[in-house]
Enzyme design. Structure first.
Site, PDB file in Angstrom:
ATOM      1  N   HIS A 115      18.228 104.692  10.749  1.00 37.21           N
ATOM      2  CA  HIS A 115      18.155 103.335  10.186  1.00 37.21           C
ATOM      3  C   HIS A 115      17.660 103.285   8.742  1.00 37.21           C
ATOM      4  O   HIS A 115      17.664 102.237   8.132  1.00 37.21           O
ATOM      5  CB  HIS A 115      17.266 102.448  11.052  1.00 37.21           C
TER       6      HIS A 115
HETATM    7  C1  UD1 Z   1      11.624  98.019   9.268  1.00 37.81           C
HETATM    8  C2  UD1 Z   1      10.554  98.773   8.482  1.00 37.81           C
HETATM    9  C3  UD1 Z   1      10.701 100.263   8.754  1.00 37.81           C
HETATM   10  C4  UD1 Z   1      10.714 100.574  10.231  1.00 37.81           C
HETATM   11  C5  UD1 Z   1      11.824  99.754  10.881  1.00 37.81           C
HETATM   12  C6  UD1 Z   1      11.911  99.992  12.361  1.00 37.81           C
HETATM   13  C7  UD1 Z   1       9.915  97.789   6.305  1.00 37.81           C
HETATM   14  C8  UD1 Z   1      10.047  97.937   4.849  1.00 37.81           C
HETATM   15  N1  UD1 Z   1      10.722  98.588   7.064  1.00 37.81           N
HETATM   16  O1  UD1 Z   1      12.891  98.391   8.722  1.00 37.81           O
HETATM   17  O2  UD1 Z   1       9.597 100.925   8.162  1.00 37.81           O
HETATM   18  O3  UD1 Z   1      10.955 101.935  10.424  1.00 37.81           O
HETATM   19  O4  UD1 Z   1      11.547  98.372  10.634  1.00 37.81           O
HETATM   20  O5  UD1 Z   1      12.912  99.244  12.919  1.00 37.81           O
HETATM   21  O6  UD1 Z   1       9.134  96.991   6.765  1.00 37.81           O
HETATM   22  N2  UD1 Z   1      17.493  92.812  11.925  1.00 37.81           N
HETATM   23  C9  UD1 Z   1      17.995  92.151  13.005  1.00 37.81           C
HETATM   24  N3  UD1 Z   1      17.123  91.793  13.989  1.00 37.81           N
HETATM   25  C10 UD1 Z   1      15.800  92.051  13.947  1.00 37.81           C
HETATM   26  C11 UD1 Z   1      15.302  92.708  12.821  1.00 37.81           C
HETATM   27  C12 UD1 Z   1      16.158  93.103  11.820  1.00 37.81           C
HETATM   28  O7  UD1 Z   1      19.188  91.896  13.087  1.00 37.81           O
HETATM   29  O8  UD1 Z   1      15.079  91.687  14.893  1.00 37.81           O
HETATM   30  C13 UD1 Z   1      18.429  93.246  10.862  1.00 37.81           C
HETATM   31  C14 UD1 Z   1      18.541  92.246   9.762  1.00 37.81           C
HETATM   32  O9  UD1 Z   1      19.854  92.208   9.365  1.00 37.81           O
HETATM   33  C15 UD1 Z   1      17.711  92.813   8.664  1.00 37.81           C
HETATM   34  C16 UD1 Z   1      17.843  94.319   8.891  1.00 37.81           C
HETATM   35  O10 UD1 Z   1      17.962  94.465  10.304  1.00 37.81           O
HETATM   36  O11 UD1 Z   1      18.133  92.423   7.414  1.00 37.81           O
HETATM   37  C17 UD1 Z   1      16.668  95.109   8.415  1.00 37.81           C
HETATM   38  O12 UD1 Z   1      15.442  94.591   8.933  1.00 37.81           O
HETATM   39  P1  UD1 Z   1      14.076  94.760   8.098  1.00 37.81           P
HETATM   40  O13 UD1 Z   1      12.942  94.184   8.851  1.00 37.81           O
HETATM   41  O14 UD1 Z   1      14.301  94.253   6.713  1.00 37.81           O
HETATM   42  O15 UD1 Z   1      13.897  96.323   7.953  1.00 37.81           O
HETATM   43  P2  UD1 Z   1      14.187  97.513   8.970  1.00 37.81           P
HETATM   44  O16 UD1 Z   1      15.322  98.286   8.443  1.00 37.81           O
HETATM   45  O17 UD1 Z   1      14.247  97.067  10.389  1.00 37.81           O
END
Ligand code: UD1
Length: 360
Positions: free
Chosen positions: A204
């Site tokens: 991821h």
């Molecule tokens: C975040 C953490 C990362 C951790 C990861 C575990 C930061 C900078 N990154 O990254 O350290 O390893 O979580 O998962 O805080 N999304 C959904 N549903 C959700 C959450 C996210 O669809 O419940 C999608 C959204 O499109 C979002 C993307 O995932 O834009 C990324 O989510 P985000 O919280 O920005 O960062 P992660 O890549 O999950």
């Protein structure tokens, strides 16, 4: 003493659960705040169920966005919480945006912060998590560490050694606590897998999945494992978006895509895997304690103890190197390994011990 524990994203939940359990009956009132950085059922709610976390007392509902948007929204909402609740201490865990955002709010309101999993450093400032780690640690009043190299990193950065407490690994507290229950998960039957006969993949990191050429190169290399055994891949939502955007079809490579799994299902899959291939931080630690070979598909790690003592190997993202590491891990002799000091299931109790004698 009144404490607010902050969780936001998936890797926070298994770290906070043992702390909340250890606080019960300690005389310290623990309140739980969920920022809502992760909000899907399978990224958040299932972990509250599996880890028996109390329902959050406070939910900020910040959701997704750019780093600045997400961090800013958390700060605006969490400032109101701190002003309203006047906690004696705020506890943050790990290295996600919620961790750094809430630490900054507290520093400006003069509310002490405790950081659990302090001092880990990849040395790579292109990783958003590294920025979050640096910011949080420079602001924290109490720094709880999982390993000796974290203590060294903090001291080198000029952190007062009196603030640093080496307590062990709360993520492993959850693992030990739930291992027996995870053994009862039916995920292997659901997916038709045999113990020791499959690979497990997670990916991821933006640096791995946001660039189509890098992402494709990694997947083709993972096909080396996919050719030999079923390889299950619970796909993170951001990765799913990229697969769709790039029109990638990984099934012909022998990679089996499934939705993100809950805590107990994933632990069962890890425990019985032949090999784990990942770019996660926490999985490097969990596989080390389970004794399962782990290939880390990154150029660096903030968790070198999992390589020195554990089952982790830093492979990088060059496809030829990934292929070679897979062949070596599957055909070569097993790596000798041991469990790092204080990864014994009792880190949260040690944290609460420190808190009981701590005065701001
Ligand atoms: C975040 C953490 C990362 C951790 C990861 C575990 C930061 C900078 N990154 O990254 O350290 O390893 O979580 O998962 O805080 N999304 C959904 N549903 C959700 C959450 C996210 O669809 O419940 C999608 C959204 O499109 C979002 C993307 O995932 O834009 C990324 O989510 P985000 O919280 O920005 O960062 P992660 O890549 O999950």
């Amino acid at each position: 003493m009144k404490l607010i524990g902050v969780v936001g994203a998936r890797p926070n939940f298994m770290k906070m659960a043992p702390i909340m359990r250890a606080l019960a009956g300690s005389g310290i009132a623990g309140r739980l705040c969920h920022t809502g950085q992760h909000y899907d059922h399978n990224m958040s709610k299932v972990f509250f169920e599996d880890l028996e976390l109390p329902r959050p007392d406070i939910y900020l509902g910040v959701g997704s966005g750019s780093h600045a948007e997400q961090t800013a929204r958390i700060m605006v909402e969490f400032e109101k919480v701190v002003l309203d609740e006047t906690p004696d201490l705020v506890m943050v865990v790990g290295d996600v945006n919620s961790t750094a955002a809430c630490s900054m709010v507290c520093a400006k309101l003069w509310v002490p912060v405790a950081h659990v999993e302090a001092g880990l450093r990849s040395g790579d400032r292109t990783m958003p998590e590294e920025i979050n780690r640096l910011v949080t640690d420079v602001l924290a009043d109490l720094l709880f560490t999982t390993c000796a190299d974290a203590d060294e990193n903090l001291k080198r950065e000029g952190i007062d050694p009196a603030k640093i407490h080496f307590v062990g690994n709360v993520m492993i507290d959850s693992q030990q606590f739930y291992l027996a229950k995870a053994a009862g998960s039916d995920v292997m039957e659901r997916l038709g897998l045999a113990a020791g006969g499959y690979g497990l993949i997670t990916l991821h990191r933006p640096s791995n999945v946001d660039d189509p050429d890098i992402f494709r190169g990694i997947l083709e290399a993972l096909g080396e494992a996919g050719r030999r055994m079923p390889c299950v891949w619970p796909v993170h939502p951001r990765t799913r978006k990229m697969i769709e955007a790039f029109g990638i079809d990984a099934e012909p490579l022998g990679l089996r895509l499934v939705d993100p799994l809950g805590y107990l299902d994933f632990m069962r899959l890890m425990r019985d895997a032949r090999i784990v291939m990942t770019d996660s931080g926490g999985i490097q630690e969990e596989t080390t304690v389970l004794g399962i070979p782990c290939l880390t598909l990154r150029e660096n790690t903030e968790r070198p103890v999992t390589i020195e003592l554990g089952t982790n190997r830093l492979v990088g993202t060059d496809p030829a190197a990934i292929r070679a590491a897979i062949v070596d891990a599957l055909d070569g002799p097993p790596q000798p390994h041991s469990v790092p000091p204080l990864w014994d299931g009792h880190a949260a109790e040690r944290i609460v011990e420190v808190l009981r004698s701590w005065r701001p």
